[in-house]
Design a protein around this motif. Structure first.
Motif, PDB file in Angstrom:
ATOM      1  N   ARG A 134       1.089   4.120  -2.935  1.00  0.00           N
ATOM      2  CA  ARG A 134       1.053   5.759  -2.547  1.00  0.00           C
ATOM      3  C   ARG A 134       2.377   6.426  -3.277  1.00  0.00           C
ATOM      4  O   ARG A 134       2.176   7.353  -3.892  1.00  0.00           O
ATOM      5  N   LEU A 135       3.576   5.734  -3.067  1.00  0.00           N
ATOM      6  CA  LEU A 135       4.659   6.373  -3.385  1.00  0.00           C
ATOM      7  C   LEU A 135       4.854   6.550  -5.080  1.00  0.00           C
ATOM      8  O   LEU A 135       5.199   7.630  -5.492  1.00  0.00           O
ATOM      9  N   TYR A 136       4.528   5.285  -5.694  1.00  0.00           N
ATOM     10  CA  TYR A 136       4.380   5.612  -7.364  1.00  0.00           C
ATOM     11  C   TYR A 136       3.265   6.620  -7.489  1.00  0.00           C
ATOM     12  O   TYR A 136       3.669   7.272  -8.447  1.00  0.00           O
ATOM     13  N   MET A 189       0.727  -1.318  -0.076  1.00  0.00           N
ATOM     14  CA  MET A 189       0.018  -0.016   0.043  1.00  0.00           C
ATOM     15  C   MET A 189       0.865   1.278  -0.033  1.00  0.00           C
ATOM     16  O   MET A 189       0.522   2.145  -0.588  1.00  0.00           O
ATOM     17  N   ILE A 190       1.840   1.314   0.702  1.00  0.00           N
ATOM     18  CA  ILE A 190       2.867   2.524   0.871  1.00  0.00           C
ATOM     19  C   ILE A 190       3.693   2.651  -0.384  1.00  0.00           C
ATOM     20  O   ILE A 190       3.745   3.673  -0.986  1.00  0.00           O
TER      21      ILE A 190
END
Length: 56
Positions: A5-7, A1-2
């Motif tokens: 979000r970073l992408y 999930m992180i």
């Protein structure tokens, strides 16, 4: 999930940077291209507008 979000944030940042860079390029090209080619507003009434230089 992180990682997802970073992408997503990296993609948005690249799009914004690309948009700003493209607009900056358009502005610099518009300012730098033939700055002497502007319309000459004649003092006579009813005279047609013409380029400042014949080569324009």
């Amino acid at each position: 999930m992180i990682r997802t979000r970073l992408y997503a944030l990296a993609s948005i940042a690249l799009l914004v940077i690309g948009f700003v860079a493209a607009n900056a390029h358009l502005v610099t090209v518009a300012i730098g291209s033939q700055p002497d080619c502007v319309l000459d507003l004649s003092q006579r009434k009813g005279a047609a507008l013409r380029p400042a230089k014949p080569s324009c």
